[in-house]
Design an enzyme around this catalytic site. Structure first.
Site, PDB file in Angstrom:
ATOM      1  NE  ARG A   1      -5.269  -2.745  -5.744  1.00  0.00           N
ATOM      2  CZ  ARG A   1      -6.520  -2.259  -6.314  1.00  0.00           C
ATOM      3  NH1 ARG A   1      -7.175  -2.866  -7.366  1.00  0.00           N
ATOM      4  NH2 ARG A   1      -7.316  -0.967  -5.932  1.00  0.00           N
TER       5      ARG A   1
ATOM      6  N   GLY B   1       0.890  -1.179  -0.207  1.00  0.00           N
ATOM      7  CA  GLY B   1       0.045  -0.072  -0.056  1.00  0.00           C
ATOM      8  C   GLY B   1       0.856   1.051  -0.154  1.00  0.00           C
TER       9      GLY B   1
ATOM     10  CD  GLN C   1      -3.826   9.892   5.016  1.00  0.00           C
ATOM     11  OE1 GLN C   1      -4.589   8.818   5.496  1.00  0.00           O
ATOM     12  NE2 GLN C   1      -4.346  10.956   5.601  1.00  0.00           N
TER      13      GLN C   1
ATOM     14  CE1 TYR D   1     -10.350   0.534   7.403  1.00  0.00           C
ATOM     15  CE2 TYR D   1     -11.155   1.650   9.349  1.00  0.00           C
ATOM     16  CZ  TYR D   1      -9.973   1.160   8.634  1.00  0.00           C
ATOM     17  OH  TYR D   1      -8.714   2.006   9.056  1.00  0.00           O
TER      18      TYR D   1
END
Ligand code: SER
Length: 316
Positions: free
Chosen positions: A34, A7, A11, A137
């Site tokens: 990705r 990732g 952010q 989540y």
């Protein structure tokens, strides 16, 4: 010691890569995501939901530490809960499995204040409050915390994590979170002077500025294992409402106008803590946030205005 960041274009990842490279050497930190981003090499395209590609990258670079940041955030997660489960839990399981099979020493897992549900004390929520989240989540983050515990106990992989609050950053905007308003408001203030907030004016949530977020992850992984009572720690820096951050920004941009139009994200925010007790982290590994609300606002505005001035002075 080779470090993999998943990732890495997100952010937190986009800034953590730089911080890790500065600390451990540029060639020691492999950024992965990705999709291609504009991070300098070494960079690998990596879909963490595909275990074989994780295996390949970990073996190719002899990775010993993984910061596993790839994940779907809370608001996006509520739009497609099954995908949130598959990405968040599936990818963590892949990372942990590859870690135990290939001798990875440490894994960092970003958990969240979203592990808590509405049935805990919402002010100074303690480390050991019960975890009954009402978002998918949150369900994936509680599952993730349990997996961290399990893999540490059963297989001896040293997995550590932090329950991050909303993260405010100037470099890469977040995407799909409930706390994203606290970043959006800065861009809107600098560019337009008006902002429409998707949460109510009085919605208090725990928050943290990026430099503290990065330092916390690095300090936690460097802490001696013997000092840690938990695998995943509560952590915080400040708590504020949209009304309070707007008032703080108005000290620098007096004309800022903010409208409040709460949407489905309000229910998510209402199920989360208003503030967090992070005393176990302070006691065990010396955690201490550096930025409060006025310091964060001043730094954010200086950075965004600096970038704006540079753009305006660059001939097109
Ligand atoms: N910032 C995250 C979100 O809003 C919380 O972990 O989804």
């Amino acid at each position: 010691m080779s470090i993999l960041v998943t990732g890495a274009t997100g952010q937190i990842g986009s800034e953590l890569v730089g911080a890790l490279r500065q600390r451990y050497g540029a060639d020691q930190v492999i950024a992965s995501a990705r999709r291609p981003g504009n991070l300098p090499a070494p960079f690998e395209l990596l879909d963490v939901t595909d275990r074989s590609t994780v295996e390949k990258v970990v073996s190719q670079y002899k990775i010993r530490v993984i910061y596993h940041l790839a994940a779907v955030l809370s608001a996006t997660g509520e739009q497609d809960p099954q995908r949130a489960w598959n990405v968040n839990v599936g990818s963590l399981l892949n990372v942990l499995e590859v870690a135990r099979n290939q001798g990875v020493h440490q894994v960092f897992f970003p958990s969240s204040i979203a592990v808590f549900g509405p049935n805990v004390p919402r002010d100074r929520t303690p480390q050991e409050a019960c975890l009954n989240p009402t978002t998918m989540y949150g369900v994936t983050k509680v599952t993730g915390e349990l997996l961290c515990d399990y893999y540490t106990r059963k297989y001896g992989v040293d997995v550590r994590g932090l329950r991050y609050p909303g993260i405010i950053s100037s470099e890469t905007p977040p995407g799909g979170g409930t706390t994203d308003y606290a970043v959006e408001i800065f861009y809107a203030a600098v560019e337009k002077g008006t902002y429409t907030c998707f949460l109510r004016e009085d919605t208090r949530l725990p928050m943290m500025y990026m430099p503290d977020c990065l330092r916390a992850a690095i300090e936690l992984l460097e802490a001696p294992n013997s000092r840690l009572r938990y695998r995943v720690y509560n952590i915080t820096a400040m708590s504020f409402t949209p009304g309070e951050i707007a008032a703080e920004i108005r000290k620098h941009i007096p004309g800022l106008r903010v409208e409040y139009k709460p949407d489905f994200r309000q229910a998510i925010a209402d199920s989360w803590p208003r503030s967090i007790d992070d005393s176990p982290g302070r006691d065990d590994w010396g955690w201490k946030a550096e930025y409060n609300l006025p310091q964060m606002v001043e730094d954010m505005l200086a950075r965004l205005r600096g970038r704006q001035a540079k753009l305006l002075s660059t001939p097109s």
